[in-house]
Design a protein around this motif. Structure first.
Motif, PDB file in Angstrom:
ATOM      1  N   PHE A  61      38.303 109.208  16.112  1.00  0.00           N
ATOM      2  CA  PHE A  61      38.023 107.824  16.500  1.00  0.00           C
ATOM      3  C   PHE A  61      37.340 107.755  17.856  1.00  0.00           C
ATOM      4  O   PHE A  61      36.567 106.830  18.119  1.00  0.00           O
ATOM      5  N   ARG A  62      37.605 108.729  18.710  1.00  0.00           N
ATOM      6  CA  ARG A  62      36.850 108.791  19.968  1.00  0.00           C
ATOM      7  C   ARG A  62      35.372 109.004  19.678  1.00  0.00           C
ATOM      8  O   ARG A  62      34.501 108.356  20.280  1.00  0.00           O
ATOM      9  N   ASP A  63      35.071 109.904  18.742  1.00  0.00           N
ATOM     10  CA  ASP A  63      33.683 110.226  18.430  1.00  0.00           C
ATOM     11  C   ASP A  63      32.914 109.046  17.844  1.00  0.00           C
ATOM     12  O   ASP A  63      31.690 108.985  17.970  1.00  0.00           O
ATOM     13  N   ILE A  64      33.629 108.134  17.180  1.00  0.00           N
ATOM     14  CA  ILE A  64      32.921 106.983  16.607  1.00  0.00           C
ATOM     15  C   ILE A  64      33.031 105.751  17.512  1.00  0.00           C
ATOM     16  O   ILE A  64      32.695 104.643  17.097  1.00  0.00           O
ATOM     17  N   GLY A  65      33.509 105.971  18.747  1.00  0.00           N
ATOM     18  CA  GLY A  65      33.411 104.949  19.772  1.00  0.00           C
ATOM     19  C   GLY A  65      34.501 103.903  19.802  1.00  0.00           C
ATOM     20  O   GLY A  65      34.288 102.810  20.339  1.00  0.00           O
ATOM     21  N   LYS A  66      35.678 104.212  19.250  1.00  0.00           N
ATOM     22  CA  LYS A  66      36.776 103.256  19.280  1.00  0.00           C
ATOM     23  C   LYS A  66      37.479 103.321  20.641  1.00  0.00           C
ATOM     24  O   LYS A  66      37.934 104.386  21.050  1.00  0.00           O
ATOM     25  N   TRP A  67      37.603 102.162  21.318  1.00  0.00           N
ATOM     26  CA  TRP A  67      38.142 102.142  22.675  1.00  0.00           C
ATOM     27  C   TRP A  67      39.613 102.540  22.721  1.00  0.00           C
ATOM     28  O   TRP A  67      40.105 103.028  23.734  1.00  0.00           O
ATOM     29  N   TRP A  68      40.319 102.337  21.620  1.00  0.00           N
ATOM     30  CA  TRP A  68      41.757 102.570  21.589  1.00  0.00           C
ATOM     31  C   TRP A  68      42.139 103.991  21.187  1.00  0.00           C
ATOM     32  O   TRP A  68      43.303 104.271  20.908  1.00  0.00           O
ATOM     33  N   TRP A  69      41.165 104.914  21.187  1.00  0.00           N
ATOM     34  CA  TRP A  69      41.462 106.257  20.707  1.00  0.00           C
ATOM     35  C   TRP A  69      42.548 106.942  21.544  1.00  0.00           C
ATOM     36  O   TRP A  69      43.330 107.745  21.014  1.00  0.00           O
ATOM     37  N   LYS A  70      42.633 106.627  22.832  1.00  0.00           N
ATOM     38  CA  LYS A  70      43.620 107.279  23.689  1.00  0.00           C
ATOM     39  C   LYS A  70      45.040 106.843  23.328  1.00  0.00           C
ATOM     40  O   LYS A  70      45.992 107.627  23.432  1.00  0.00           O
ATOM     41  N   ILE A  71      45.187 105.594  22.883  1.00  0.00           N
ATOM     42  CA  ILE A  71      46.492 105.135  22.405  1.00  0.00           C
ATOM     43  C   ILE A  71      46.895 105.951  21.181  1.00  0.00           C
ATOM     44  O   ILE A  71      48.041 106.413  21.061  1.00  0.00           O
ATOM     45  N   LEU A  72      45.939 106.120  20.269  1.00  0.00           N
ATOM     46  CA  LEU A  72      46.208 106.929  19.084  1.00  0.00           C
ATOM     47  C   LEU A  72      46.517 108.373  19.469  1.00  0.00           C
ATOM     48  O   LEU A  72      47.367 109.029  18.843  1.00  0.00           O
ATOM     49  N   TRP A  73      45.867 108.884  20.503  1.00  0.00           N
ATOM     50  CA  TRP A  73      46.128 110.253  20.971  1.00  0.00           C
ATOM     51  C   TRP A  73      47.608 110.430  21.299  1.00  0.00           C
ATOM     52  O   TRP A  73      48.240 111.411  20.876  1.00  0.00           O
ATOM     53  N   HIS A  74      48.169 109.490  22.030  1.00  0.00           N
ATOM     54  CA  HIS A  74      49.585 109.594  22.416  1.00  0.00           C
ATOM     55  C   HIS A  74      50.497 109.431  21.196  1.00  0.00           C
ATOM     56  O   HIS A  74      51.512 110.138  21.066  1.00  0.00           O
TER      57      HIS A  74
END
Length: 387
Positions: free
Chosen positions: A120-133
């Motif tokens: 999701f980071r690669d496709i530009g979603k701002w919330w990817w870091k939330i998903l990371w955690h």
């Protein structure tokens, strides 16, 4: 025999996309080695040839991902069926898996199709870091983790702090256990040439992907604007077929490229026919994470393939012989040159080692062996994660 409840949160039958095929074929072969039940949405229609049951416990509403009542429904089912393991397809139900592990006495397995946060980071979603955690939390609660590539397993081990002994690579596979003959490939090519009206003597190049997914659309643009213009300067006689659904309307079905050796096939029902017909599969994808399922299917069809480096994640080059050529990311000139080189090696066959690694039954047995190994060493599922 172990009793496993797989939780698949979306429709995957009949399988069409790579993710759907991954769940469908993994379940089919995994159920030969464990007693498998799949909890999923009502839209799934199981084939009579699949030796496992699907129970529609999740519901179709999008709120199913956060519905706390699912815990009580699934805990009751787990107790009634004496389930030993819960296997989550993707980490999205990490919260649910954690609760079931704590209060239903099961061992928790997560089958990761990608590192979802990075995708999701690669496709530009701002919330990817939330998903990371959240993904990190889910992975750290699991007793066993199945990763689709060695690259993903290493990332999770190093970055999410996952104990290496908990995880194995369970790649996307193929139902084929041997390469098709060159005669059969040529017959398939004749069929496809007749469908689309091109000369069967042309080299057939194939790009197949879900075209509404940004990394795949970027790969298409690479073909249209970089790779194909370079190939047109070569001596090759070829046709490029672009297949896949979701092409944006602005591309106008690629009509403006019809005079440049490009045919747009759209979504095709029998994609296996196209993989078998192709001489070379094009994989100019360098984003998106995970294993590129179409690349596995192309190689299983004994089709030469050319890929950018990131697009070949999860494919051991030692298992592909001369069938796969990998070039640096975003180097369209090197990619085009590799296509020309590959065209001179069409007589080669994919080695048997490829099927040893990617045949679904071998993959499923490896996964089942990991569950048996862990269950024997810790039958209560009480392995503690390091903090």
């Amino acid at each position: 025999m172990l009793k496993v409840l797989s939780i698949a949160s979306y429709r995957f039958l009949p399988p069409k996309t790579g993710g759907q095929r991954c769940i469908a074929f993994f379940n089919r072969f995994f159920s030969k080695h464990v007693v498998l039940t799949c909890a999923s949405v009502p839209e799934n229609t199981k084939s009579n040839s699949d030796p496992y049951n699907i129970v529609p416990l999740l519901g179709s509403n999008t709120l199913r991902y956060i519905n706390p009542l699912l815990f009580f429904r699934l805990r009751s089912f787990i107790r009634s069926q004496q389930i030993t393991h819960v296997l989550l397809e993707h980490p999205y139900y990490g919260w649910l898996g954690w609760l079931l592990k704590q209060f239903a006495g099961i061992q928790l397995v997560i089958h990761a199709h990608n590192i979802e946060a990075l995708r999701f980071r690669d496709i530009g979603k701002w919330w990817w870091k939330i998903l990371w955690h959240y993904e990190r939390f889910g992975f750290r609660q699991a007793d066993i983790l199945f990763f689709i590539s060695e690259e993903d397993r290493r990332y999770a081990t190093a970055t999410y702090g996952i104990a290496s002994h908990k995880s194995i690579v369970v790649p996307y596979g193929t139902i084929a256990h041997r390469a098709p003959r060159h005669e059969d490939k040529y017959k398939a090519k004749q069929v496809v040439a007749n469908i689309h009206g091109f000369d069967e003597k042309n080299l057939l190049l194939l790009y197949s992907a879900a075209l509404n997914y940004p990394p795949n659309l970027k790969g298409l643009d690479e073909i249209l604007h970089q790779i194909n213009p370079a190939l047109q300067q070569s001596a090759l006689r070829y046709t490029i077929i672009i297949s896949g659904g979701g092409l944006p309307a602005a591309y106008n079905h690629l009509a403006q490229y019809a005079d440049r050796c490009i045919v747009f096939a759209g979504f095709v029902e029998d994609i296996d026919l196209y993989f078998k017909a192709a001489d070379i599969f094009l994989n100019p994808v360098d984003e998106g994470g995970g294993i590129k399922t179409k690349l596995v299917e192309a190689l299983a069809a004994n089709t030469n393939s050319v890929s950018y480096n990131n697009g070949a994640y999860g494919i051991p080059l030692s298992a592909t012989g001369s069938k796969l050529q990998v070039v640096a990311n975003s180097d369209a000139a090197a990619f085009s040159a590799a296509v020309v080189r590959s065209a001179a090696q069409l007589h080669e066959n994919i080695p048997a080692t490829f099927f040893n690694y990617f045949y679904w039954d071998n993959i499923a047995k490896k996964a089942a062996d990991k569950l048996h190994e862990h269950h024997t060493s810790d039958p209560r599922g009480t392995v503690q994660d390091e903090k």
